[in-house]
Scaffold this active site. Structure first.
Site, PDB file in Angstrom:
ATOM      1  N   GLU A  41      18.033  69.443   8.672  1.00  0.00           N
ATOM      2  CA  GLU A  41      18.548  68.209   8.082  1.00  0.00           C
ATOM      3  C   GLU A  41      17.521  67.611   7.114  1.00  0.00           C
ATOM      4  OE1 GLU A  41      20.226  63.876   9.768  1.00  0.00           O
ATOM      5  OE2 GLU A  41      19.248  65.310  11.108  1.00  0.00           O
ATOM      6  N   LYS A 112      27.092  63.553   6.210  1.00  0.00           N
ATOM      7  CA  LYS A 112      27.081  63.199   7.639  1.00  0.00           C
ATOM      8  C   LYS A 112      28.031  62.026   7.908  1.00  0.00           C
ATOM      9  CE  LYS A 112      23.409  62.494  11.139  1.00  0.00           C
ATOM     10  NZ  LYS A 112      21.934  62.359  11.260  1.00  0.00           N
ATOM     11  N   CYS A 148      23.349  67.276  12.460  1.00  0.00           N
ATOM     12  CA  CYS A 148      22.738  66.670  13.635  1.00  0.00           C
ATOM     13  C   CYS A 148      23.720  65.857  14.490  1.00  0.00           C
ATOM     14  CB  CYS A 148      21.541  65.831  13.221  1.00  0.00           C
ATOM     15  SG  CYS A 148      20.332  65.597  14.566  1.00  0.00           S
TER      16      CYS A 148
END
Length: 547
Positions: A41, A112, A148
């Site tokens: 990430e 994200k 994540c």
């Protein structure tokens, strides 16, 4: 397909250095026949970038570097994290994204959706969440790409979810055949097991391969363990990267085979490795090569010195003994023996004359007052001053040596033993200090046995012992764990352990009263679920119910 996981250690803002790592690992993976390689990430800009993302030049340069990486990695599909502009007219201006680089260009960007705002995370401060995500194809395979936290909201795994949607479910129900996750998932003791169980549950639920590439390395207080992993549809581990070091592993998603690199094993081994890595990266990424440590002959400074040597090499560590009016010869000898065992430079700088000069200077103002902790703190502050002077002269960072138990209850001196650039063991309770010291001595005696067995003492007054002011550390640490990490009340703690509730309340009062000290302490390395630092945000000027 053959997938590679490039578990690298990026530095925040080091676009060129991070890009060089990505290009290098991608070339190795391409040579080995991999079709796709994952990187962590925000691997292009480093994680966490915090408010750097508010600088337009940072965001623009981040994109330019991603495009340059694409041109230099033709022949393999690269998935790497970067910051991208948000398209919304309101809210934050950037998003936490993953770029798919193929054939010399960026062919897909996934942003994200779930932005964590707890513990050390504050992503809602910096990023806008994506309102949707899409699959991308590698050949004929539809791939679900997540970042994540996007994978940490499975309703079948968590008793209480933090978010109302599940990006993994949306992508897999929408036709995903393979799940990829790029992460910057911080370490704490037992985190690796939890992370693997969570990913295993997802793999079994969707009967698919799950590949997670995690960042490794330290950035400020946070340590990332790596431990990248690929889980098969039946929940078995088909590829596993090393912990606490950069690594490159491969897996075949059809044959369900891959590289299995060894793990460290015990919790103490992992905690020690995290402290070593965090120290090495904090010192190095801050531009230092050498460190200075005050060696008292006690166990805390001994453990800190051992960590520093493993992190930086003995040639880059200086120990300083600073005997005062109440220092025992045994403590001086123990400090010298430790330095010899570690092979580090050791200097003795007596503080008696300086302390007496302070006392002489203050005598007219202190006339009529009895001696108390003031005179004890003069000794500690004299030592802090000496260490910082040596730091200035030699260009070396001072490592402070206080443990979590002391920091919690204020058993430390502001501008004295708290002085330094990094508080290496500030998230290590005293009972764990002893365990890690035994771990250090697993092969040979490094920390002198007398240092481990003698009663702990600050040696700031005659015959002083820590237990003069504090409960036994086994009791203190149990209270701290329940109060700081588990948020339990005094009553709950007393009943759970059979402790005197008055004792529990006294400890809690110490914790609350010394918040102002902790917020002026040097940054410390986080290895627990709740460290003192950015992940624990309590007001300084406040009253609290201790019941």
């Amino acid at each position: 397909m053959k997938i590679a996981l490039g578990q690298i250690n990026p530095t925040v803002g080091d676009f060129v250095g991070n890009a060089e790592k990505i290009v290098h690992y991608a070339a190795r993976a391409r040579t080995a026949g991999a079709e796709v390689i994952l990187f962590p990430e925000l691997s292009i800009c480093g994680y966490p970038p915090r408010d750097l993302v508010e600088r337009a030049t940072f965001v623009a340069h981040n994109r330019e570097i991603a495009e340059a990486i694409a041109r230099m990695t033709v022949g393999i599909t690269v998935v790497a994290g970067l910051v991208t502009p948000a398209n919304g007219k309101t809210g934050k201006s950037v998003m936490n994204s993953a770029a798919v680089l193929r054939d010399g260009r960026i062919v897909h960007v996934q942003s994200k959706r779930l932005l964590p705002t707890y513990d050390v995370f504050d992503e809602m401060r910096n990023f806008a969440p994506a309102d949707h995500q899409e699959l991308f194809c590698q050949g004929s395979t539809s791939i679900a790409l997540t970042i994540c936290e996007d994978a940490w909201n499975d309703k079948n795994f968590w008793d209480r979810r933090l978010y109302g949607n599940d990006p993994v479910e949306d992508l897999m129900v929408g036709g995903g055949k393979l799940l990829l996750n790029i992460s910057a998932s911080p370490f704490y003791v037992a985190k690796q097991e939890l992370r693997r169980k969570m990913l295993t549950a997802i793999a079994r639920k969707y009967h698919t391969v799950v590949a997670m590439c995690n960042q490794v390395g330290g950035n400020d207080s946070i340590v990332f363990d790596g431990s990248s992993v690929v889980i098969g549809p039946d929940g078995s581990v088909i590829a596993q990267a090393r912990s606490f070091e950069e690594d490159l592993i491969f897996c075949d998603t059809d044959a369900l085979t891959g590289d299995i690199h060894p793990e460290l094993g015990s919790e103490d081994a992992n905690a020690y490795a995290a402290l070593v890595l965090g120290t090495r990266d904090y010192v190095g990424k801050c531009g230092f090569r050498k460190v200075i440590i005050g060696l008292s002959g006690g166990i805390d400074s001994a453990l800190t010195a051992a960590i520093a040597v493993d992190a930086l090499g003995a040639e880059n560590v200086m120990g300083v003994g600073m005997p005062g009016p109440y220092s025992s010869q045994g403590s001086i000898d123990d400090a010298a023996a430790l330095a010899e065992n570690l092979g580090i430079r050791f200097e003795i700088v007596p503080i008696g004359d300086v302390v007496q000069a302070f006392r002489n200077t203050l005598a007219p103002v202190f006339s009529g007052f009895h001696e108390d902790t003031t005179e004890e703190n003069i000794q500690a502050r004299t030592r802090g001053n000496i260490l910082m002077s040596l730091s200035n002269k030699f260009g070396a960072m001072v490592l402070s040596t206080g443990n979590k138990s002391e920091l919690a209850v204020g058993y430390c001196t502001l501008y004295g033993d708290m002085a330094g650039g990094l508080a290496v063991i500030s998230d290590v309770p005293k009972t764990m200090v002893y365990r890690l010291s035994h771990y250090v001595n697993r092969g040979r005696e490094i920390i002198p046995q007398n240092t481990i067995t003698k009663p702990p003492s600050a040696e700031l007054r005659p015959n002083q012992k820590d237990t003069d002011s504090l409960p036994e550390y086994e009791v203190l640490d149990a209270i701290l764990d329940d109060y700081v990490e588990e948020m339990k009340s005094a009553k709950e703690i007393a009943e759970a352990h059979g402790f005197d509730i008055a004792l529990v309340r006294r400890v809690i009062a110490l914790i609350e009263r010394t918040e102002y000290k902790r917020q002026q302490a040097a940054p410390g390395l986080k290895i627990s679920t709740k460290a003192f630092g950015v992940g624990r945000r309590f007001p300084i000027a406040a009253r609290s119910d201790l019941a």
